[in-house]
Design a protein around this motif. Structure first.
Motif, short mmCIF file in Angstrom:
data_model
loop_
_atom_site.label_atom_id
_atom_site.label_comp_id
_atom_site.label_asym_id
_atom_site.label_seq_id
_atom_site.Cartn_x
_atom_site.Cartn_y
_atom_site.Cartn_z
N HIS A 193 5.29 1.97 7.20
CA HIS A 193 5.24 0.52 7.48
C HIS A 193 3.96 -0.07 6.93
CE1 HIS A 193 6.16 -3.24 9.37
NE2 HIS A 193 5.10 -3.19 10.17
N SER A 194 4.11 -1.04 6.03
CA SER A 194 2.96 -1.58 5.30
C SER A 194 3.09 -3.10 5.16
CB SER A 194 2.88 -0.95 3.91
OG SER A 194 2.90 0.46 3.97
N PRO A 195 2.90 -3.85 6.23
CA PRO A 195 3.11 -5.31 6.15
C PRO A 195 2.20 -6.01 5.15
CG PRO A 195 2.06 -4.70 8.23
CD PRO A 195 2.51 -3.44 7.59
N ALA A 196 1.02 -5.45 4.87
CA ALA A 196 0.08 -6.11 3.95
C ALA A 196 0.41 -5.88 2.49
CB ALA A 196 -1.35 -5.64 4.24
N VAL A 197 1.51 -5.21 2.18
CA VAL A 197 1.84 -4.93 0.78
C VAL A 197 2.35 -6.17 0.05
CG1 VAL A 197 4.26 -4.21 1.08
CG2 VAL A 197 2.88 -3.25 -0.79
N ASP A 201 8.14 -13.39 11.51
CA ASP A 201 8.50 -12.27 12.38
C ASP A 201 8.15 -10.92 11.78
OD1 ASP A 201 9.47 -13.97 14.33
OD2 ASP A 201 11.55 -13.86 13.64
N LEU A 202 7.83 -10.88 10.49
CA LEU A 202 7.44 -9.62 9.85
C LEU A 202 5.96 -9.63 9.44
CD1 LEU A 202 10.57 -8.80 7.63
CD2 LEU A 202 9.86 -7.69 9.76
N GLY A 203 5.19 -10.52 10.05
CA GLY A 203 3.76 -10.53 9.76
C GLY A 203 3.32 -11.63 8.82
N GLY A 204 4.19 -12.56 8.52
CA GLY A 204 3.79 -13.68 7.68
C GLY A 204 2.82 -14.60 8.40
N ASN A 218 -2.81 -9.15 8.47
CA ASN A 218 -2.01 -7.92 8.53
C ASN A 218 -2.89 -6.69 8.66
OD1 ASN A 218 0.46 -9.11 6.11
ND2 ASN A 218 0.35 -9.43 8.30
N ILE A 219 -3.98 -6.66 7.91
CA ILE A 219 -4.88 -5.50 7.96
C ILE A 219 -5.57 -5.40 9.32
CG2 ILE A 219 -7.05 -4.58 7.02
CD1 ILE A 219 -6.14 -5.64 4.27
N GLN A 220 -5.95 -6.55 9.86
CA GLN A 220 -6.62 -6.57 11.17
C GLN A 220 -5.64 -6.42 12.33
OE1 GLN A 220 -8.68 -10.35 11.09
NE2 GLN A 220 -10.55 -9.43 10.28
#
Length: 431
Positions: free
Chosen positions: A183-187, A194-197, A371-373
């Motif tokens: 799982h890599s939301p920051a990619v 809802d998916l980290g936007g 996302n990273i934080q």
């Protein structure tokens, strides 16, 4: 002059103003990597290879009717001296290597002008999204991701939406990439909330255009509320720019998109137009304005012209007839080189794309950071930080214009190129 030649020309002018070493200049211009599929293998093309090498991946998918269709995808990774490469993925029938090269290079200078810690990249697939079903678009996106997943990543290359793609496209890329890497939301950025936007991302480019317009007009003792506007393009960027300019009291007297162009000298009712458009209506059917010749839109009387559509729309055929005092480049490369020269002689002030439309990549940076934080910001913070970045960048461009005795386009290019050159040298570059 095509987009690649014009972008390279602007870079070389900036390099000369800065007095860059010729070998450093060459290394900054040529992409770090292009991607080409040949006999099912990925070739890495490095700094010593010519710029014009074709880069592509072949994406073959089953269509809904059972037939197979092959599309060509591209990804150019231009520079990573200042951080992970960053750039959109567009789905458009006219995507080609020269265009992708030019846009990747522009992203390198744009991220540097905006002072976000990224390099530049760009990608796309030659297709007509409107002719593909949702399931076909999903299959195409997943195959493309499979071909490039080892070459993108949180700290390597972070794609985003562009023409013909959207938050759903980014969601498919995230999901497919995560199958290989966890799982890599920051990619990717520009994802669904809802998916980290990030909140505010959808409006970011248009909002950045508005902030850039405010900064430029203030420099000339003017404001949005006392100015008239013409906007070409009513997609994401154009519609948000129109909405936000309208909220600031600006009078939008003409708007055009692929369906036609309309005008109202008393000002178009933007909320009513957006409601009309969202209900399926086209511009030419809008009751609150009269239909006009689309060819006359760019030369319509106004204080501020904001092209937010395709590149090259201002050229030698129409530049001499432009009546606007200011041009804010919401699109990428809307003004070709000959038009630039004509407009300069007319005294038209052009605010260049690598600054004016940087709001999207700035808020993409905010999304990546969140996302990273693992900590999400509210929309007020996003917009406040975007305004701060846009104001700071404009001030730095003005300072560069003063020190180099140049116009805003060269001020922005010299600012961006200088920052990338410094980062390259600090990291230990040697001729």
């Amino acid at each position: 002059m095509n987009a690649l030649a014009a972008t390279s020309r602007n870079f070389r002018q900036a390099a000369r103003l800065l007095g860059l070493d010729s070998k450093l200049e060459k290394s900054l211009l040529i992409p770090l990597r292009e991607i080409k599929m040949l006999d099912n293998s990925v070739i890495h093309i490095g700094f010593d290879e010519p710029l014009a090498v074709c880069d592509q991946v072949e994406c073959t998918i089953p269509k809904d009717d059972g037939t197979l269709a092959t599309f060509v995808g591209f990804r150019v990774q231009h520079d990573n001296a200042r951080g992970p490469m960053k750039g959109g993925i567009r789905y458009h029938p006219e995507v080609d290597p020269n265009e992708v090269n030019a846009l990747a290079q522009l992203m390198t200078w744009k991220t540097a002008v905006a002072a976000v810690p990224y390099g530049g990249a760009k990608g796309g697939i030659g297709c007509t999204p409107g002719e593909l079903s949702r399931s076909e678009l999903e299959r195409l996106t997943r195959v493309f991701t499979q071909k490039i997943h080892d070459l993108i990543g949180i700290n390597t290359d972070v794609p985003a939406p562009d023409m013909g793609t959207n938050a759903q496209t980014m969601a498919w890329i995230l999901d497919e990439y995560s199958k290989f890497h966890g799982h890599s939301p920051a990619v990717v950025t520009g994802k669904p909330i809802d998916l980290g936007g990030s909140l505010g991302r959808d409006a970011a480019t248009g909002r950045g255009v508005m902030y850039a317009t405010e900064a430029l007009l203030a420099e000339h003792g003017k404001s949005i509320s006392e100015s008239t506007f013409v906007i070409q393009g009513f997609g994401n960027v154009g519609s948000w720019a129109a909405k936000l300019v309208d909220q600031k009291g600006g009078k939008i007297v003409a708007i055009g998109d692929v369906t036609g162009a309309i005008r109202n000298k008393s000002g178009i009712d933007i909320p009513a137009l957006m409601k009309h458009r969202n209900e399926g209506g086209s511009l030419k059917d809008f009751y609150g304005a009269e239909v006009m010749d689309a060819a006359e839109l760019l030369v319509h009387e106004c204080d501020v012209l904001i092209p937010c559509a395709l590149g090259g729309v201002l050229n030698r055929e129409n530049a001499a007839d432009v009546k606007a005092t200011f041009i804010i480049e919401g699109a990428n490369h809307p003004t070709d080189t000959e038009a630039d020269e004509i407009l300069a002689k007319k005294g038209v002030v052009v605010l260049p794309d690598i600054y004016a439309n940087s709001g999207g990549v700035i808020v993409s940076y905010f999304e990546w950071v969140q996302n990273i934080q693992g900590f999400m910001w509210d929309e007020e913070k996003v917009n406040m930080e975007l305004q701060r970045y846009m104001k700071s960048a404009f001030q730095h461009i003005k300072d560069m214009c003063k020190s180099q005795n140049c116009n805003l386009r060269m001020g922005a290019f010299t600012l961006g190129v200088n920052r990338v050159a410094k980062a390259t040298l600090l990291r230990g570059w040697e001729a």
